[in-house]
Design a protein around this motif. Structure first.
Motif, PDB file in Angstrom:
ATOM      1  N   PHE A 137       0.833  -1.211   0.000  1.00 44.28           N
ATOM      2  CA  PHE A 137       0.000   0.000   0.000  1.00 44.28           C
ATOM      3  C   PHE A 137       0.865   1.258   0.000  1.00 44.28           C
ATOM      4  O   PHE A 137       0.580   2.221  -0.729  1.00 44.28           O
ATOM      5  CB  PHE A 137      -0.928   0.017   1.217  1.00 44.28           C
ATOM      6  N   PHE A 138       1.910   1.269   0.819  1.00 41.87           N
ATOM      7  CA  PHE A 138       2.789   2.433   0.869  1.00 41.87           C
ATOM      8  C   PHE A 138       3.423   2.688  -0.498  1.00 41.87           C
ATOM      9  O   PHE A 138       3.463   3.826  -0.979  1.00 41.87           O
ATOM     10  CB  PHE A 138       3.882   2.220   1.918  1.00 41.87           C
ATOM     11  N   ALA A 139       3.938   1.636  -1.109  1.00 40.42           N
ATOM     12  CA  ALA A 139       4.577   1.786  -2.421  1.00 40.42           C
ATOM     13  C   ALA A 139       3.563   2.247  -3.459  1.00 40.42           C
ATOM     14  O   ALA A 139       3.870   3.082  -4.328  1.00 40.42           O
ATOM     15  CB  ALA A 139       5.214   0.466  -2.851  1.00 40.42           C
ATOM     16  N   LEU A 140       2.344   1.732  -3.369  1.00 36.65           N
ATOM     17  CA  LEU A 140       1.308   2.125  -4.325  1.00 36.65           C
ATOM     18  C   LEU A 140       0.938   3.591  -4.159  1.00 36.65           C
ATOM     19  O   LEU A 140       0.690   4.297  -5.141  1.00 36.65           O
ATOM     20  CB  LEU A 140       0.074   1.241  -4.139  1.00 36.65           C
ATOM     21  N   SER A 141       0.923   4.077  -2.922  1.00 40.16           N
ATOM     22  CA  SER A 141       0.673   5.508  -2.692  1.00 40.16           C
ATOM     23  C   SER A 141       1.780   6.345  -3.319  1.00 40.16           C
ATOM     24  O   SER A 141       1.514   7.384  -3.932  1.00 40.16           O
ATOM     25  CB  SER A 141       0.578   5.801  -1.195  1.00 40.16           C
ATOM     26  N   GLY A 142       3.028   5.882  -3.163  1.00 49.35           N
ATOM     27  CA  GLY A 142       4.136   6.582  -3.800  1.00 49.35           C
ATOM     28  C   GLY A 142       3.975   6.627  -5.305  1.00 49.35           C
ATOM     29  O   GLY A 142       4.281   7.646  -5.946  1.00 49.35           O
ATOM     30  N   THR A 180      17.704   5.574  -1.591  1.00 48.75           N
ATOM     31  CA  THR A 180      16.860   4.599  -0.903  1.00 48.75           C
ATOM     32  C   THR A 180      17.711   3.610  -0.111  1.00 48.75           C
ATOM     33  O   THR A 180      17.405   3.292   1.048  1.00 48.75           O
ATOM     34  CB  THR A 180      15.975   3.839  -1.908  1.00 48.75           C
ATOM     35  N   ALA A 181      18.773   3.110  -0.733  1.00 48.77           N
ATOM     36  CA  ALA A 181      19.664   2.164  -0.047  1.00 48.77           C
ATOM     37  C   ALA A 181      20.332   2.826   1.158  1.00 48.77           C
ATOM     38  O   ALA A 181      20.397   2.238   2.246  1.00 48.77           O
ATOM     39  CB  ALA A 181      20.716   1.637  -1.020  1.00 48.77           C
ATOM     40  N   LEU A 182      20.812   4.062   0.976  1.00 50.75           N
ATOM     41  CA  LEU A 182      21.463   4.776   2.080  1.00 50.75           C
ATOM     42  C   LEU A 182      20.477   5.078   3.204  1.00 50.75           C
ATOM     43  O   LEU A 182      20.838   5.024   4.388  1.00 50.75           O
ATOM     44  CB  LEU A 182      22.084   6.077   1.565  1.00 50.75           C
ATOM     45  N   PHE A 183      19.249   5.372   2.825  1.00 53.93           N
ATOM     46  CA  PHE A 183      18.230   5.651   3.844  1.00 53.93           C
ATOM     47  C   PHE A 183      17.977   4.418   4.703  1.00 53.93           C
ATOM     48  O   PHE A 183      17.856   4.514   5.932  1.00 53.93           O
ATOM     49  CB  PHE A 183      16.925   6.116   3.202  1.00 53.93           C
ATOM     50  N   ILE A 184      17.891   3.247   4.074  1.00 57.42           N
ATOM     51  CA  ILE A 184      17.658   2.005   4.821  1.00 57.42           C
ATOM     52  C   ILE A 184      18.820   1.746   5.782  1.00 57.42           C
ATOM     53  O   ILE A 184      18.613   1.344   6.937  1.00 57.42           O
ATOM     54  CB  ILE A 184      17.466   0.823   3.854  1.00 57.42           C
ATOM     55  N   GLN A 199       9.293   3.991   7.215  1.00 55.54           N
ATOM     56  CA  GLN A 199       8.639   3.426   6.036  1.00 55.54           C
ATOM     57  C   GLN A 199       8.927   4.169   4.725  1.00 55.54           C
ATOM     58  O   GLN A 199       8.426   3.765   3.684  1.00 55.54           O
ATOM     59  CB  GLN A 199       7.111   3.423   6.239  1.00 55.54           C
ATOM     60  N   LEU A 200       9.730   5.212   4.744  1.00 54.84           N
ATOM     61  CA  LEU A 200       9.921   6.056   3.563  1.00 54.84           C
ATOM     62  C   LEU A 200      10.379   5.271   2.336  1.00 54.84           C
ATOM     63  O   LEU A 200       9.962   5.564   1.207  1.00 54.84           O
ATOM     64  CB  LEU A 200      10.924   7.171   3.865  1.00 54.84           C
ATOM     65  N   GLN A 201      11.235   4.263   2.522  1.00 53.14           N
ATOM     66  CA  GLN A 201      11.790   3.543   1.383  1.00 53.14           C
ATOM     67  C   GLN A 201      10.703   2.910   0.515  1.00 53.14           C
ATOM     68  O   GLN A 201      10.847   2.810  -0.711  1.00 53.14           O
ATOM     69  CB  GLN A 201      12.784   2.472   1.845  1.00 53.14           C
ATOM     70  N   HIS A 202       9.594   2.508   1.116  1.00 52.98           N
ATOM     71  CA  HIS A 202       8.533   1.864   0.355  1.00 52.98           C
ATOM     72  C   HIS A 202       7.837   2.870  -0.572  1.00 52.98           C
ATOM     73  O   HIS A 202       7.498   2.550  -1.719  1.00 52.98           O
ATOM     74  CB  HIS A 202       7.529   1.222   1.301  1.00 52.98           C
ATOM     75  N   PHE A 203       7.623   4.083  -0.094  1.00 50.20           N
ATOM     76  CA  PHE A 203       7.036   5.130  -0.931  1.00 50.20           C
ATOM     77  C   PHE A 203       7.974   5.488  -2.080  1.00 50.20           C
ATOM     78  O   PHE A 203       7.518   5.753  -3.205  1.00 50.20           O
ATOM     79  CB  PHE A 203       6.749   6.371  -0.087  1.00 50.20           C
ATOM     80  N   LEU A 204       9.271   5.505  -1.809  1.00 58.08           N
ATOM     81  CA  LEU A 204      10.249   5.862  -2.846  1.00 58.08           C
ATOM     82  C   LEU A 204      10.269   4.821  -3.962  1.00 58.08           C
ATOM     83  O   LEU A 204      10.504   5.163  -5.128  1.00 58.08           O
ATOM     84  CB  LEU A 204      11.639   6.006  -2.227  1.00 58.08           C
ATOM     85  N   LEU A 261      17.010  -4.405   2.986  1.00 57.90           N
ATOM     86  CA  LEU A 261      17.487  -4.050   1.651  1.00 57.90           C
ATOM     87  C   LEU A 261      16.939  -5.022   0.607  1.00 57.90           C
ATOM     88  O   LEU A 261      16.483  -4.610  -0.471  1.00 57.90           O
ATOM     89  CB  LEU A 261      19.019  -4.055   1.631  1.00 57.90           C
ATOM     90  N   LEU A 262      16.979  -6.309   0.934  1.00 58.77           N
ATOM     91  CA  LEU A 262      16.461  -7.322   0.007  1.00 58.77           C
ATOM     92  C   LEU A 262      14.951  -7.187  -0.166  1.00 58.77           C
ATOM     93  O   LEU A 262      14.423  -7.371  -1.270  1.00 58.77           O
ATOM     94  CB  LEU A 262      16.818  -8.720   0.519  1.00 58.77           C
ATOM     95  N   PHE A 263      14.265  -6.835   0.921  1.00 59.80           N
ATOM     96  CA  PHE A 263      12.808  -6.626   0.848  1.00 59.80           C
ATOM     97  C   PHE A 263      12.479  -5.521  -0.147  1.00 59.80           C
ATOM     98  O   PHE A 263      11.550  -5.637  -0.960  1.00 59.80           O
ATOM     99  CB  PHE A 263      12.255  -6.271   2.221  1.00 59.80           C
TER     100      PHE A 263
END
Length: 387
Positions: free
Chosen positions: A72-77, A195-199, A219-224, A270-272
């Motif tokens: 859902f988060f990624a879809l919102s992004g 995104t990788a650095l943020f995680i 949760q920011l990485q999922h939106f990105l 990261l793998l997720f």
């Protein structure tokens, strides 16, 4: 059936309808509902302490349904970035119109259900009114996790809606800044690197744990990833047009990887994210997955996901506590299968009614003003009859 499909389909809001998007919503909401049904079955009926062997493994797999929230988060992004990826032809961007539209679309159903569930909780619990009022208004203004550092007590699933709102506030600025970079390859590499650095930073600073986990910091990485998918959808049309079954397989594998990498470990996080990106790639470039996601009832049910999400947990709580009162004795597999069949049908049928009456009117472009006009007209007729 055709009448039902027509009256439940997402109303035209002036934008091109993408049925696969609602199909992704279906994929996201289903495992979440099954997860919560299993939790209540174990709590009220079977008992988690009775799990062993195969039943314990099945219950663990069902618990992975929480990945639906990350989808859902990624879809919102993805959805929020699309207008900026395409470029606006209606003049300069208006933050006021952007946020007003989201308030008119999301707030009426949210306030209605949170108010109703708060009333029910007040009547059935011993929580003092002043204490419950604090939780209620914190949830209404999407700051419950900030104030209490915990999930909302009125409707625990609302924690993710607080994260969504936090991203809504920032999304236009992130998208405008991102798409202002005209070098496509460069901006995508920068987004992947950030995104990788943020995680990594997230795990070094402990943001993957509560209370930060239930916030944009967790949760920011999922939106990105959704932002990245929007870039591909708009600016890589020729590449996406060449559909391939290998991406269908990628989607299935990615979904499985997400199930087993949804943890607090940095390497798995990261793998997720890589797997989540792979899943979205399959919805854009796969041959069968986009067709399945767009098939008849799947996008229709997915389009009702907001109502399903807001109402399913209290309904499941009511249903399984009722089973506990009348008594129930069976094996885990049989008991869960029977109860889940009834619970899913109950959630779906009630959501169809709730969606049609409470949510769908506000999905139209001028939904709020239309509802207000109908209410005024109704009261006007009643006043005329009284006179």
């Amino acid at each position: 059936m055709q009448w039902l499909l027509k009256n439940l389909k997402r109303p035209n809001s002036g934008r091109a309808y993408l049925p696969f998007v609602d199909g992704i919503r279906f994929v996201a909401i289903l495992p979440v509902v099954i997860l919560h049904a299993n939790e209540r079955f174990l709590r009220y009926v079977y008992g988690e302490h009775n799990l062993e062997g195969a039943t314990e493994q099945v219950s663990y797999l069902i618990s992975r349904g929480a990945i639906g929230v990350m989808i859902f988060f990624a879809l919102s992004g993805f959805v929020l970035a699309l207008p900026f990826a395409k470029g606006s032809s209606n003049g300069p961007f208006s933050y006021k119109k952007y946020f007003t539209r989201r308030l008119e679309r999301l707030e009426p159903p949210y306030i209605f259900w949170m108010s109703l569930f708060a009333l029910v909780l007040f009547l059935k619990s011993n929580i003092p009114f002043e204490q419950l009022a604090g939780h209620y208004f914190s949830s209404i203004f999407y700051v419950h996790n900030i104030v209490y550092a915990d999930f909302p007590i009125i409707n625990p699933v609302a924690w993710s809606l607080e994260v969504e709102i936090q991203y809504y506030l920032l999304a236009p600025f992130l998208a405008i800044g991102y798409f202002s970079m005209k070098a496509v390859v460069k901006r995508r590499l920068m987004l992947i690197g950030f995104t990788a650095l943020f995680i990594v930073a997230q795990h070094l600073l402990g943001w993957q744990f509560q209370p930060f986990r239930a916030s944009l910091l967790g949760q920011l990485q999922h939106f990105l990833i959704g932002l990245f998918a929007a870039d591909l959808f708009v600016h890589s049309k020729n590449w996406l047009a060449a559909k391939h079954r290998a991406y269908d397989l990628l989607g299935v594998i990615s979904f499985a990887i997400m199930m087993f990498t949804w943890t607090d470990d940095m390497e798995k996080a990261l793998l997720f994210s890589v797997a989540l990106c792979g899943f979205f790639l399959s919805t854009l470039k796969g041959r069968s997955i986009p067709q399945i996601l767009s098939f008849k009832w799947i996008p229709v049910i997915g389009g009702m996901c907001y109502t399903i999400y807001l109402t399913h947990l209290p309904l499941l709580e009511l249903f399984y506590s009722f089973i506990a009162k009348i008594g129930y004795s069976t094996t885990y597999f049989l008991g869960l299968t029977i109860s889940l069949s009834i619970a899913l049908a109950m959630v779906l049928l009630s959501s169809i009614i709730f969606y049609r009456v409470i949510e769908r009117p506000f999905m139209k472009k001028d939904g709020m003003s239309q509802v207000i006009d109908k209410v005024k007209s109704l009261f006007g007729k009643k006043m005329a009859k009284t006179e």
